[in-house]
Design a protein around this motif. Structure first.
Motif, mmCIF file in Angstrom:
data_model
loop_
_atom_site.group_PDB
_atom_site.id
_atom_site.type_symbol
_atom_site.label_atom_id
_atom_site.label_comp_id
_atom_site.label_asym_id
_atom_site.label_seq_id
_atom_site.Cartn_x
_atom_site.Cartn_y
_atom_site.Cartn_z
ATOM 1 N N GLU B 160 0.840 -0.915 0.103
ATOM 2 C CA GLU B 160 0.012 0.145 0.127
ATOM 3 C C GLU B 160 0.855 1.167 0.032
ATOM 4 O OE1 GLU B 160 -3.795 0.519 -0.090
ATOM 5 O OE2 GLU B 160 -3.573 -1.689 -0.526
ATOM 6 N N THR B 161 1.882 1.250 0.659
ATOM 7 C CA THR B 161 2.898 2.423 0.958
ATOM 8 C C THR B 161 3.334 2.699 -0.396
ATOM 9 O OG1 THR B 161 3.465 1.949 3.085
ATOM 10 C CG2 THR B 161 4.804 3.223 2.155
ATOM 11 N N SER B 162 3.940 1.739 -1.203
ATOM 12 C CA SER B 162 4.570 1.861 -2.246
ATOM 13 C C SER B 162 3.483 2.718 -3.327
ATOM 14 C CB SER B 162 5.026 0.614 -3.013
ATOM 15 O OG SER B 162 5.701 -0.268 -2.225
ATOM 16 N N ASP B 163 2.359 2.158 -3.351
ATOM 17 C CA ASP B 163 1.484 2.811 -4.367
ATOM 18 C C ASP B 163 1.375 3.951 -3.814
ATOM 19 O OD1 ASP B 163 -1.731 2.574 -5.573
ATOM 20 O OD2 ASP B 163 -0.227 1.529 -6.822
ATOM 21 N N TYR B 164 0.968 4.229 -2.706
ATOM 22 C CA TYR B 164 0.228 5.486 -2.099
ATOM 23 C C TYR B 164 1.318 6.555 -2.342
ATOM 24 C CZ TYR B 164 -1.550 8.888 1.353
ATOM 25 O OH TYR B 164 -2.126 10.015 1.912
ATOM 26 N N ILE B 165 2.832 6.361 -2.210
ATOM 27 C CA ILE B 165 3.689 7.132 -2.439
ATOM 28 C C ILE B 165 3.842 7.412 -3.831
ATOM 29 C CG2 ILE B 165 6.296 7.372 -2.304
ATOM 30 C CD1 ILE B 165 6.664 6.290 0.304
ATOM 31 N N ALA B 166 3.758 6.631 -4.822
ATOM 32 C CA ALA B 166 3.807 6.923 -6.081
ATOM 33 C C ALA B 166 2.512 7.956 -6.842
ATOM 34 C CB ALA B 166 3.655 5.672 -7.098
ATOM 35 N N ALA B 167 1.446 7.430 -6.043
ATOM 36 C CA ALA B 167 0.279 8.196 -6.352
ATOM 37 C C ALA B 167 0.594 9.718 -5.878
ATOM 38 C CB ALA B 167 -0.871 7.751 -5.653
ATOM 39 N N LEU B 168 1.067 9.773 -4.568
ATOM 40 C CA LEU B 168 1.036 11.167 -3.950
ATOM 41 C C LEU B 168 2.271 12.021 -4.820
ATOM 42 C CD1 LEU B 168 1.329 10.694 -0.157
ATOM 43 C CD2 LEU B 168 -0.584 11.812 -1.493
ATOM 44 N N GLU B 169 3.287 11.453 -5.202
ATOM 45 C CA GLU B 169 4.139 11.971 -6.142
ATOM 46 C C GLU B 169 3.649 12.365 -7.315
ATOM 47 O OE1 GLU B 169 6.978 8.966 -6.534
ATOM 48 O OE2 GLU B 169 8.279 9.770 -4.817
ATOM 49 N N MET B 170 2.793 11.757 -7.970
ATOM 50 C CA MET B 170 1.925 12.207 -9.171
ATOM 51 C C MET B 170 1.153 13.572 -8.974
ATOM 52 S SD MET B 170 -0.823 10.577 -11.512
ATOM 53 C CE MET B 170 -1.931 11.405 -10.504
ATOM 54 N N GLN B 171 0.506 13.255 -7.739
ATOM 55 C CA GLN B 171 -0.469 14.432 -7.369
ATOM 56 C C GLN B 171 0.477 15.608 -7.445
ATOM 57 O OE1 GLN B 171 -1.925 14.112 -3.359
ATOM 58 N NE2 GLN B 171 -3.918 14.806 -4.104
ATOM 59 N N VAL B 172 1.691 15.396 -6.650
ATOM 60 C CA VAL B 172 2.350 16.870 -6.430
ATOM 61 C C VAL B 172 2.669 17.368 -7.765
ATOM 62 C CG1 VAL B 172 4.859 17.544 -5.768
ATOM 63 C CG2 VAL B 172 3.174 16.265 -4.353
ATOM 64 N N ARG B 173 3.224 16.390 -8.698
ATOM 65 C CA ARG B 173 3.547 17.002 -10.154
ATOM 66 C C ARG B 173 2.481 17.485 -10.765
ATOM 67 N NH1 ARG B 173 6.130 11.829 -10.420
ATOM 68 N NH2 ARG B 173 4.427 10.945 -11.725
ATOM 69 N N ALA B 174 1.283 16.905 -10.629
ATOM 70 C CA ALA B 174 0.148 17.429 -11.475
ATOM 71 C C ALA B 174 -0.236 18.843 -10.860
ATOM 72 C CB ALA B 174 -0.977 16.506 -11.472
ATOM 73 N N MET B 175 -0.516 18.690 -9.555
ATOM 74 C CA MET B 175 -0.701 20.137 -8.946
ATOM 75 C C MET B 175 0.000 21.186 -9.235
ATOM 76 S SD MET B 175 -2.752 18.603 -5.442
ATOM 77 C CE MET B 175 -3.406 20.384 -5.145
#
Lengths: 93, 200
Positions: B160-175
């Protein structure tokens, strides 16, 4: 081998984690964290990897907080019209 | 003549060696395909396409919700919207994304869905004595940071952590990209820009 025999006697099907498995999982986690990826050493302690992971998640969420703050300001002031939205969508797609 | 010779290989199931080997193989097979799926999912977060899809949906959602927000909680609403769109994009494959969506539903409909979910969730066996108390403590903290993952075993929590971190990183890039776009094409009337060019 002996650990798997022990786990079979437990009531739930969750296997007990071995030292090797733990080390393996910790090293996988290590690769996710930019801070730890830079240090080539494979022998970062589990507690440090976990600490860095928690810190990293917190810093990411803080970044999103700041970005949300900035975005809410920008959205209020620019009042993005349909034309701008169309431009942005075309740029992104 | 040939049929008289017993073919030992035709009945492998009776051999105890084979049985043990067979069991081990069936145990490992689902794990390897599962981890392959997991890696594919995580890689997805890092693609440009995923980021574009997210940005587009986020902008749509922000435009829709902006009309109702007061300025003091606007930032919080933006963050919640960003998280919700992120969770939807995860397509219900991860615990953290389901937890985010459930929490939102709870706030809106005020039903006891969370109570039901905690009952159904299997408690993880936490008797891993080989981990030190420090490690145990930090695992607990990590479990609290990733939504919906308080009682997971370490392997599942890692996933879960791996997926969550990857998703958060994308969220930061996008925003970040969206913010830069809005800040760049901001409220500058074209006439002023023209005037300053002429003067210099």
């Amino acid at each position: 081998m002996s650990s798997s025999r022990r786990s079979r006697s437990r009531q739930s099907g969750v296997p007990r984690i071995t030292d090797d498995q733990l080390a393996h999982l910790v090293s996988k986690l290590q690769h996710l964290i930019p801070e730890l990826r830079r240090s080539r050493s494979d022998k970062v302690a589990a507690s440090k990897v976990l600490q860095e992971t928690c810190d990293y998640i917190r810093s990411l969420r803080r970044e999103v907080d700041d970005l949300s703050d900035r975005l809410s300001e920008l959205l209020a002031s620019t009042d993005m019209d349909s034309e701008q939205a169309a431009i942005m969508r075309s740029l992104l797609m | 003549m040939a049929s008289f010779i017993p073919n030992l290989e035709s009945a492998p199931d009776t051999c105890p060696e084979f049985k043990r080997r067979k069991r081990r193989i069936t145990d490992e097979k689902p794990a390897s395909s599962h981890s392959h799926q997991r890696n594919q999912r995580i890689k997805r977060w890092r693609t440009q396409r995923e980021q574009h899809i997210y940005s587009s949906k986020l902008i749509q959602a922000l435009r829709r919700s902006r009309r109702t927000s007061a300025s003091s909680s606007a930032a919080k609403e933006v963050h919640e919207t960003a998280d919700r769109v992120l969770a939807v994009l995860a397509k219900g494959t991860t615990r953290w994304s389901k937890a985010i969506l459930t929490a939102r539903k709870m706030a809106r409909h005020k039903k006891a869905k969370v109570a039901a979910n905690t009952r159904l969730r299997k408690p993880a066996v936490s008797r891993e004595k080989r981990k030190t108390p420090v490690v145990q403590r930090k695992l607990k903290v990590l479990g609290r940071l990733v939504p919906g993952c308080r009682k997971l075993s370490f392997p599942n929590l890692l996933e879960e952590t791996s997926d969550y971190i990857a998703a958060l990183e994308m969220q930061v890039r996008a925003m970040t990209a969206i913010t830069e776009f809005l800040a760049g094409s901001g409220p500058q009337p074209p006439a002023d820009r023209l005037a300053s060019n002429v003067n210099s």
